[in-house]
Design a protein around this motif. Structure first.
Motif, mmCIF file in Angstrom:
data_model
loop_
_atom_site.group_PDB
_atom_site.id
_atom_site.type_symbol
_atom_site.label_atom_id
_atom_site.label_comp_id
_atom_site.label_asym_id
_atom_site.label_seq_id
_atom_site.Cartn_x
_atom_site.Cartn_y
_atom_site.Cartn_z
ATOM 1 N N PRO A 11 53.678 28.365 -70.000
ATOM 2 C CA PRO A 11 55.155 28.527 -70.164
ATOM 3 C C PRO A 11 56.208 28.781 -68.957
ATOM 4 C CG PRO A 11 53.769 30.423 -70.891
ATOM 5 C CD PRO A 11 52.991 29.006 -70.291
ATOM 6 N N THR A 12 57.319 28.195 -69.483
ATOM 7 C CA THR A 12 58.320 28.895 -67.954
ATOM 8 C C THR A 12 59.155 29.627 -68.696
ATOM 9 O OG1 THR A 12 58.899 27.171 -68.333
ATOM 10 C CG2 THR A 12 57.310 26.687 -66.730
ATOM 11 N N LYS A 13 59.873 30.574 -67.455
ATOM 12 C CA LYS A 13 61.351 30.765 -67.750
ATOM 13 C C LYS A 13 61.817 30.547 -66.807
ATOM 14 C CE LYS A 13 60.281 34.269 -71.028
ATOM 15 N NZ LYS A 13 60.058 36.031 -71.098
ATOM 16 N N VAL A 14 63.668 30.766 -66.834
ATOM 17 C CA VAL A 14 64.243 30.745 -65.663
ATOM 18 C C VAL A 14 64.800 32.460 -65.166
ATOM 19 C CG1 VAL A 14 66.492 29.758 -65.091
ATOM 20 C CG2 VAL A 14 65.172 28.584 -66.940
ATOM 21 N N CYS A 15 64.718 32.580 -64.395
ATOM 22 C CA CYS A 15 65.058 34.070 -64.484
ATOM 23 C C CYS A 15 66.840 34.509 -63.789
ATOM 24 C CB CYS A 15 64.582 34.321 -62.369
ATOM 25 S SG CYS A 15 65.218 35.592 -61.560
ATOM 26 N N ALA A 16 66.978 35.250 -64.386
ATOM 27 C CA ALA A 16 67.801 36.183 -64.649
ATOM 28 C C ALA A 16 68.924 36.477 -63.670
ATOM 29 C CB ALA A 16 68.128 37.005 -65.675
ATOM 30 N N VAL A 17 68.434 36.273 -62.850
ATOM 31 C CA VAL A 17 69.715 37.042 -61.223
ATOM 32 C C VAL A 17 69.172 35.208 -60.173
ATOM 33 C CG1 VAL A 17 68.735 38.211 -58.842
ATOM 34 C CG2 VAL A 17 68.898 38.985 -61.295
ATOM 35 N N CYS A 18 68.414 34.932 -60.007
ATOM 36 C CA CYS A 18 68.109 34.031 -58.847
ATOM 37 C C CYS A 18 68.492 32.098 -60.116
ATOM 38 C CB CYS A 18 67.373 33.663 -58.112
ATOM 39 S SG CYS A 18 65.716 33.845 -58.706
ATOM 40 N N GLY A 19 68.407 32.918 -61.391
ATOM 41 C CA GLY A 19 68.300 31.024 -61.643
ATOM 42 C C GLY A 19 67.006 30.054 -61.480
ATOM 43 N N LEU A 20 66.421 30.995 -60.509
ATOM 44 C CA LEU A 20 64.940 29.795 -60.182
ATOM 45 C C LEU A 20 64.130 29.974 -62.065
ATOM 46 C CD1 LEU A 20 64.798 30.285 -57.078
ATOM 47 C CD2 LEU A 20 65.727 28.541 -57.488
ATOM 48 N N PRO A 21 62.856 28.467 -62.067
ATOM 49 C CA PRO A 21 61.886 28.715 -62.823
ATOM 50 C C PRO A 21 61.338 29.219 -62.502
ATOM 51 C CG PRO A 21 62.800 27.007 -62.170
ATOM 52 C CD PRO A 21 63.788 27.218 -61.766
ATOM 53 N N PHE A 22 60.130 30.220 -63.317
ATOM 54 C CA PHE A 22 58.639 30.704 -62.698
ATOM 55 C C PHE A 22 57.922 30.679 -63.965
ATOM 56 C CE2 PHE A 22 61.682 34.349 -65.124
ATOM 57 C CZ PHE A 22 60.605 34.957 -65.422
ATOM 58 N N THR A 23 56.651 30.317 -63.571
ATOM 59 C CA THR A 23 55.630 30.173 -65.380
ATOM 60 C C THR A 23 55.120 31.674 -65.302
ATOM 61 O OG1 THR A 23 54.270 29.096 -63.211
ATOM 62 C CG2 THR A 23 55.175 27.375 -63.954
ATOM 63 N N TRP A 24 53.909 31.394 -66.206
ATOM 64 C CA TRP A 24 53.531 32.648 -66.747
ATOM 65 C C TRP A 24 52.503 33.202 -65.943
ATOM 66 C CZ3 TRP A 24 48.512 33.366 -67.786
ATOM 67 C CH2 TRP A 24 48.226 34.691 -69.233
ATOM 68 N N ARG A 25 52.437 34.315 -65.544
ATOM 69 C CA ARG A 25 51.133 35.008 -64.979
ATOM 70 C C ARG A 25 49.737 35.807 -66.062
ATOM 71 N NH1 ARG A 25 54.501 37.474 -59.999
ATOM 72 N NH2 ARG A 25 55.298 34.968 -59.122
ATOM 73 N N ARG A 26 49.080 35.510 -65.707
ATOM 74 C CA ARG A 26 47.769 36.201 -65.971
ATOM 75 C C ARG A 26 49.082 37.921 -66.987
ATOM 76 N NH1 ARG A 26 42.574 35.554 -66.269
ATOM 77 N NH2 ARG A 26 40.941 37.050 -68.352
ATOM 78 N N LYS A 27 49.196 38.231 -65.369
ATOM 79 C CA LYS A 27 49.398 40.429 -65.247
ATOM 80 C C LYS A 27 50.670 40.402 -66.629
ATOM 81 C CE LYS A 27 52.913 40.328 -61.871
ATOM 82 N NZ LYS A 27 52.843 40.910 -60.321
ATOM 83 N N TRP A 28 51.578 39.072 -66.591
ATOM 84 C CA TRP A 28 52.308 39.025 -68.291
ATOM 85 C C TRP A 28 51.849 39.267 -69.224
ATOM 86 C CZ3 TRP A 28 55.565 36.298 -64.323
ATOM 87 C CH2 TRP A 28 56.434 36.597 -63.501
ATOM 88 N N ALA A 29 50.558 38.593 -69.374
ATOM 89 C CA ALA A 29 50.301 38.208 -70.895
ATOM 90 C C ALA A 29 51.323 39.301 -71.656
ATOM 91 C CB ALA A 29 48.317 38.009 -71.009
ATOM 92 N N ARG A 30 50.327 40.416 -71.270
ATOM 93 C CA ARG A 30 50.837 41.443 -72.805
ATOM 94 C C ARG A 30 52.494 41.508 -73.454
ATOM 95 N NH1 ARG A 30 48.860 46.695 -71.399
ATOM 96 N NH2 ARG A 30 48.923 45.139 -69.468
ATOM 97 N N ASP A 31 53.288 40.689 -71.947
ATOM 98 C CA ASP A 31 54.303 41.169 -72.364
ATOM 99 C C ASP A 31 55.510 40.274 -71.778
ATOM 100 O OD1 ASP A 31 54.046 42.420 -69.675
ATOM 101 O OD2 ASP A 31 55.401 43.636 -69.367
#
Length: 53
Positions: A11-31
């Motif tokens: 899954p991907t999201k767009v950063c609220a500050v810079c506007g660039l897309p970023f993908t899911w990382r394992r360390k973010w799995a819980r939240d």
């Protein structure tokens, strides 16, 4: 053994500050639902601009 996922399938999201897309990382799995920024730098920049985390 489970097969590894391709980066394009994550899954991907767009950063609220810079506007660039970023993908899911394992360390973010819980939240993942609460993640808004692509990096620590963007999170700090948002704090300086007065955005709510």
């Amino acid at each position: 053994m489970a097969k590894a996922r391709k980066k394009a399938d994550l899954p991907t999201k767009v950063c609220a500050v810079c506007g660039l897309p970023f993908t899911w990382r394992r360390k973010w799995a819980r939240d993942w639902e609460r993640v808004r920024y692509c990096s620590e730098r963007c999170r700090r920049a948002a704090k300086r601009r007065g955005e709510r985390a």
